[in-house]
Write an enzyme that holds these catalytic residues in place. Structure first.
Site, mmCIF file in Angstrom:
data_model
loop_
_atom_site.group_PDB
_atom_site.id
_atom_site.type_symbol
_atom_site.label_atom_id
_atom_site.label_comp_id
_atom_site.label_asym_id
_atom_site.label_seq_id
_atom_site.Cartn_x
_atom_site.Cartn_y
_atom_site.Cartn_z
ATOM 1 N N HIS A 1 6.803 1.068 -1.893
ATOM 2 C CA HIS A 1 5.819 1.326 -2.954
ATOM 3 C C HIS A 1 4.598 2.094 -2.441
ATOM 4 O O HIS A 1 3.477 1.892 -2.919
ATOM 5 C CB HIS A 1 5.381 0.020 -3.633
ATOM 6 N N CYS A 2 4.827 2.950 -1.439
ATOM 7 C CA CYS A 2 3.744 3.755 -0.850
ATOM 8 C C CYS A 2 2.615 2.874 -0.315
ATOM 9 O O CYS A 2 1.443 3.241 -0.356
ATOM 10 C CB CYS A 2 3.206 4.777 -1.842
ATOM 11 N N ALA A 3 2.973 1.705 0.172
ATOM 12 C CA ALA A 3 1.980 0.753 0.675
ATOM 13 C C ALA A 3 2.393 0.202 2.032
ATOM 14 O O ALA A 3 2.217 -0.970 2.323
ATOM 15 C CB ALA A 3 1.801 -0.375 -0.326
#
Length: 117
Positions: A72-74
């Protein structure tokens, strides 16, 4: 518009709170983040013991439930939390209780489908 927007926010908060409580009650499901529903508005990230998030996503999809799986781009946050990827269910004011019930039913039987129980 303000009244409509507040109504939409309230609906999303109610759905998130009920979904979060139900997900937390399912054995072997680990919710990431706060225990406070107001800090999850519209998003519940979780892992399932022994099941990769991409497998979780595919099994839920086979039951007609769409979720997201991955980092999640995290990545820095997930690394801090001790995992590389999660599954995320996203809710909005237009979701129904029946949709949430279908998600919870599928999630509750997921480990059994994988041969764990």
């Amino acid at each position: 518009y303000t009244t409509l927007f507040r109504s939409m926010q309230r609906r999303e908060a109610e759905l998130t709170a009920s979904c979060l409580a139900a997900v937390k009650a399912i054995p072997h499901i680990n919710v990431l983040g706060s225990d406070k529903p107001e800090e999850h508005i519209g998003i519940v990230n979780f892992t399932v013991d022994g099941v990769h998030p991409h497998d979780v996503s595919e099994i839920l999809a086979s039951d007609g439930v769409d979720v997201r799986a991955g980092h999640h781009c995290a990545q820095p946050l997930l690394q801090y939390l001790g995992t590389t990827s999660t599954t995320r269910v996203s809710l909005a004011f237009y979701n129904t209780e029946d949709e949430i019930r279908a998600f919870l039913e599928s999630l509750g039987g997921l480990r059994r489908k994988m041969g764990y129980e």
